[in-house]
Design a protein around this motif. Structure first.
Motif, PDB file in Angstrom:
ATOM      1  N   GLY A  26       0.814  -1.215   0.000  1.00 43.29           N
ATOM      2  CA  GLY A  26       0.000   0.000   0.000  1.00 43.29           C
ATOM      3  C   GLY A  26       0.847   1.264   0.000  1.00 43.29           C
ATOM      4  N   LEU A  27       2.046   1.168  -0.584  1.00 42.31           N
ATOM      5  CA  LEU A  27       2.950   2.320  -0.665  1.00 42.31           C
ATOM      6  C   LEU A  27       2.925   2.905  -2.067  1.00 42.31           C
ATOM      7  CD1 LEU A  27       6.167   1.023   1.155  1.00 42.31           C
ATOM      8  CD2 LEU A  27       4.570   2.761   1.973  1.00 42.31           C
ATOM      9  N   THR A  28       3.101   4.201  -2.146  1.00 48.70           N
ATOM     10  CA  THR A  28       3.231   4.854  -3.442  1.00 48.70           C
ATOM     11  C   THR A  28       4.709   5.040  -3.763  1.00 48.70           C
ATOM     12  OG1 THR A  28       3.252   7.065  -2.482  1.00 48.70           O
ATOM     13  CG2 THR A  28       1.079   6.139  -3.080  1.00 48.70           C
ATOM     14  N   GLN A  29       4.985   5.300  -5.018  1.00 50.23           N
ATOM     15  CA  GLN A  29       6.355   5.618  -5.410  1.00 50.23           C
ATOM     16  C   GLN A  29       6.832   6.874  -4.689  1.00 50.23           C
ATOM     17  OE1 GLN A  29       7.089   5.672  -9.658  1.00 50.23           O
ATOM     18  NE2 GLN A  29       5.671   3.963  -9.973  1.00 50.23           N
ATOM     19  N   SER A  30       5.928   7.832  -4.509  1.00 54.92           N
ATOM     20  CA  SER A  30       6.281   9.073  -3.806  1.00 54.92           C
ATOM     21  C   SER A  30       6.712   8.794  -2.373  1.00 54.92           C
ATOM     22  CB  SER A  30       5.105  10.046  -3.786  1.00 54.92           C
ATOM     23  OG  SER A  30       4.781  10.449  -5.078  1.00 54.92           O
ATOM     24  N   ARG A  31       5.972   7.951  -1.694  1.00 54.89           N
ATOM     25  CA  ARG A  31       6.302   7.606  -0.305  1.00 54.89           C
ATOM     26  C   ARG A  31       7.644   6.888  -0.250  1.00 54.89           C
ATOM     27  NH1 ARG A  31       7.105   8.677   4.556  1.00 54.89           N
ATOM     28  NH2 ARG A  31       6.722   7.037   6.055  1.00 54.89           N
ATOM     29  N   LEU A  32       7.881   5.961  -1.167  1.00 55.31           N
ATOM     30  CA  LEU A  32       9.161   5.261  -1.193  1.00 55.31           C
ATOM     31  C   LEU A  32      10.296   6.242  -1.446  1.00 55.31           C
ATOM     32  CD1 LEU A  32      10.798   2.643  -1.069  1.00 55.31           C
ATOM     33  CD2 LEU A  32      10.390   2.382  -3.533  1.00 55.31           C
ATOM     34  N   ALA A  33      10.090   7.158  -2.356  1.00 57.17           N
ATOM     35  CA  ALA A  33      11.120   8.159  -2.648  1.00 57.17           C
ATOM     36  C   ALA A  33      11.462   8.956  -1.393  1.00 57.17           C
ATOM     37  CB  ALA A  33      10.648   9.090  -3.763  1.00 57.17           C
ATOM     38  N   ARG A  34      10.438   9.337  -0.639  1.00 64.69           N
ATOM     39  CA  ARG A  34      10.696  10.078   0.611  1.00 64.69           C
ATOM     40  C   ARG A  34      11.439   9.213   1.619  1.00 64.69           C
ATOM     41  NH1 ARG A  34       5.525  11.882  -0.534  1.00 64.69           N
ATOM     42  NH2 ARG A  34       4.569  10.530   1.027  1.00 64.69           N
ATOM     43  N   LEU A  35      11.057   7.946   1.748  1.00 64.66           N
ATOM     44  CA  LEU A  35      11.736   7.033   2.676  1.00 64.66           C
ATOM     45  C   LEU A  35      13.209   6.844   2.310  1.00 64.66           C
ATOM     46  CD1 LEU A  35       9.030   4.251   3.094  1.00 64.66           C
ATOM     47  CD2 LEU A  35       9.810   5.841   4.866  1.00 64.66           C
ATOM     48  N   MET A  36      13.482   6.853   1.009  1.00 60.64           N
ATOM     49  CA  MET A  36      14.848   6.632   0.525  1.00 60.64           C
ATOM     50  C   MET A  36      15.636   7.929   0.377  1.00 60.64           C
ATOM     51  SD  MET A  36      14.101   3.674  -2.334  1.00 60.64           S
ATOM     52  CE  MET A  36      15.780   3.657  -2.935  1.00 60.64           C
ATOM     53  N   HIS A  37      14.960   9.072   0.563  1.00 66.55           N
ATOM     54  CA  HIS A  37      15.597  10.382   0.351  1.00 66.55           C
ATOM     55  C   HIS A  37      16.131  10.490  -1.074  1.00 66.55           C
ATOM     56  CE1 HIS A  37      15.211  10.913   4.634  1.00 66.55           C
ATOM     57  NE2 HIS A  37      15.842   9.778   4.824  1.00 66.55           N
ATOM     58  N   ARG A  38      15.289  10.032  -2.016  1.00 69.54           N
ATOM     59  CA  ARG A  38      15.629  10.069  -3.436  1.00 69.54           C
ATOM     60  C   ARG A  38      14.536  10.812  -4.181  1.00 69.54           C
ATOM     61  NH1 ARG A  38      18.959   5.614  -5.087  1.00 69.54           N
ATOM     62  NH2 ARG A  38      18.963   6.604  -7.118  1.00 69.54           N
ATOM     63  N   ILE A  53      19.115  -0.995 -10.797  1.00 65.99           N
ATOM     64  CA  ILE A  53      19.273  -0.962  -9.345  1.00 65.99           C
ATOM     65  C   ILE A  53      20.752  -1.193  -9.047  1.00 65.99           C
ATOM     66  CG2 ILE A  53      18.732  -2.114  -7.166  1.00 65.99           C
ATOM     67  CD1 ILE A  53      15.972  -2.749  -8.331  1.00 65.99           C
ATOM     68  N   THR A  54      21.389  -0.167  -8.543  1.00 70.46           N
ATOM     69  CA  THR A  54      22.810  -0.234  -8.189  1.00 70.46           C
ATOM     70  C   THR A  54      22.948  -0.782  -6.760  1.00 70.46           C
ATOM     71  OG1 THR A  54      22.818   1.979  -7.239  1.00 70.46           O
ATOM     72  CG2 THR A  54      23.292   1.803  -9.619  1.00 70.46           C
ATOM     73  N   GLY A  55      24.165  -1.009  -6.355  1.00 70.86           N
ATOM     74  CA  GLY A  55      24.408  -1.451  -4.986  1.00 70.86           C
ATOM     75  C   GLY A  55      23.891  -0.456  -3.971  1.00 70.86           C
ATOM     76  N   THR A  56      24.129   0.815  -4.223  1.00 68.77           N
ATOM     77  CA  THR A  56      23.659   1.862  -3.313  1.00 68.77           C
ATOM     78  C   THR A  56      22.136   1.882  -3.252  1.00 68.77           C
ATOM     79  OG1 THR A  56      25.605   3.206  -3.748  1.00 68.77           O
ATOM     80  CG2 THR A  56      23.686   4.352  -2.862  1.00 68.77           C
ATOM     81  N   THR A  57      21.503   1.786  -4.393  1.00 73.07           N
ATOM     82  CA  THR A  57      20.042   1.770  -4.435  1.00 73.07           C
ATOM     83  C   THR A  57      19.502   0.533  -3.725  1.00 73.07           C
ATOM     84  OG1 THR A  57      20.045   3.008  -6.512  1.00 73.07           O
ATOM     85  CG2 THR A  57      18.010   1.853  -5.941  1.00 73.07           C
TER      86      THR A  57
END
Length: 100
Positions: A26-38, A53-57
């Motif tokens: 139930g997560l959006t891409q926007s929420r994931l971006a905020r969680l990842m600071h990306r 998807i890199t090692g850092t990602t």
């Protein structure tokens, strides 16, 4: 007697798996971006298969989703390897094995 290993007939982009995981949680891409600071664009490009998807990602996805980084690295590697295998086959079709 040698046996031939079966390989997938289709390469599944890791972004497809990420999209399914987000939907299941139930997560959006926007929420994931905020969680990842990306930036949202970076997440969207992964989901759309335009960015690897890199090692850092992978580490950031693991932290944000509570998964292992190895999962995301393996998904990316499996995708790339399967694409390469399929490209080596005539017409990109799976090689048919014959039984004796």
């Amino acid at each position: 007697m040698a046996t031939e290993r079966a390989w997938p007939d289709v390469a599944i982009p890791p972004g497809d798996v990420l999209a399914e995981e987000l939907e299941a949680r139930g997560l959006t891409q926007s929420r994931l971006a905020r969680l990842m600071h990306r930036p949202l664009q970076a997440i969207n490009e992964i989901v759309r298969g335009r960015k690897r998807i890199t090692g850092t990602t992978a580490l950031e996805l693991a932290d944000a989703l509570g998964t292992s980084a190895e999962l995301w690295v393996r998904l990316e590697a499996d995708y790339e390897l399967t694409k390469a295998r399929l490209a080596r086959r005539p017409s990109g079709r799976p090689k048919r094995s014959t039984s004796s």
